[in-house]
Scaffold this motif. Sequence first.
Motif, short mmCIF file in Angstrom:
data_model
loop_
_atom_site.label_atom_id
_atom_site.label_comp_id
_atom_site.label_asym_id
_atom_site.label_seq_id
_atom_site.Cartn_x
_atom_site.Cartn_y
_atom_site.Cartn_z
N LEU A 35 0.49 -0.90 0.03
CA LEU A 35 0.17 -0.31 -0.16
C LEU A 35 1.34 1.36 -0.25
N GLY A 36 1.73 1.62 0.43
CA GLY A 36 3.31 2.84 -0.11
C GLY A 36 3.35 3.29 1.25
N LEU A 37 2.94 2.35 2.27
CA LEU A 37 2.86 2.74 3.95
C LEU A 37 4.02 2.79 4.69
N THR A 38 4.16 3.55 5.20
CA THR A 38 5.47 3.39 6.01
C THR A 38 5.11 3.26 7.65
N GLY A 39 6.27 2.49 8.09
CA GLY A 39 6.24 2.43 9.94
C GLY A 39 6.85 1.36 10.70
N GLN A 40 5.39 0.63 11.35
CA GLN A 40 6.09 -0.85 11.76
C GLN A 40 4.75 -1.51 12.39
N ALA A 41 4.95 -2.67 12.91
CA ALA A 41 4.66 -4.10 13.92
C ALA A 41 5.50 -4.31 14.81
N ARG A 42 4.53 -3.90 16.24
CA ARG A 42 6.29 -4.64 17.06
C ARG A 42 4.67 -4.97 17.95
N ASN A 43 5.34 -6.79 18.60
CA ASN A 43 4.71 -7.50 19.84
C ASN A 43 3.99 -5.88 21.15
N LEU A 44 3.48 -6.40 21.47
CA LEU A 44 3.68 -5.62 22.88
C LEU A 44 2.87 -6.75 24.33
N SER A 45 4.01 -6.71 25.29
CA SER A 45 4.28 -7.71 26.14
C SER A 45 2.50 -7.71 26.65
N ASP A 46 1.40 -7.36 26.26
CA ASP A 46 -0.02 -8.15 26.75
C ASP A 46 -0.60 -8.93 25.99
N GLY A 47 0.62 -9.11 24.82
CA GLY A 47 0.00 -10.00 23.55
C GLY A 47 -0.87 -9.31 22.33
N ARG A 48 -0.78 -8.65 22.05
CA ARG A 48 -1.41 -7.65 21.26
C ARG A 48 -0.03 -7.18 20.49
N VAL A 49 -0.73 -6.80 19.08
CA VAL A 49 0.08 -6.09 17.82
C VAL A 49 0.14 -4.73 18.22
N ALA A 50 1.33 -3.57 18.36
CA ALA A 50 1.00 -2.43 17.27
C ALA A 50 0.76 -1.53 16.47
#
Length: 96
Positions: A35-50
């Motif tokens: 989609l031509g986006l920049t950014g990040q995907a990261r695991n959080l300690s509570d089990g979610r992904v941000a």
Amino acid sequence: MSSSTDASVRLTVWVQGEVQGVGFRWWTRSRALELGLTGQARNLSDGRVAVTAEGERAACEQLRDLLRDGDTPGRVRSVSEQWGDATGSFTGFVEA
């Protein structure tokens, strides 16, 4: 020529469910790059992904919708979102 609708935005999404250890961040990165986006995907300690994505609003909305539609690795239970102005702090899209 750009209009105000073409301005870059920042979308932050918190994805809850079975989304760690199943290839979810890799899948998200692939969709974001398509989609031509920049950014990040990261695991959080509570089990979610941000997921933080910057780019055109329509592309960010598409990514959000892809994260919600259930055709992701693992199992998404809920998606919360927050919108803001792009900061330009990302180059590419990474799994953090």
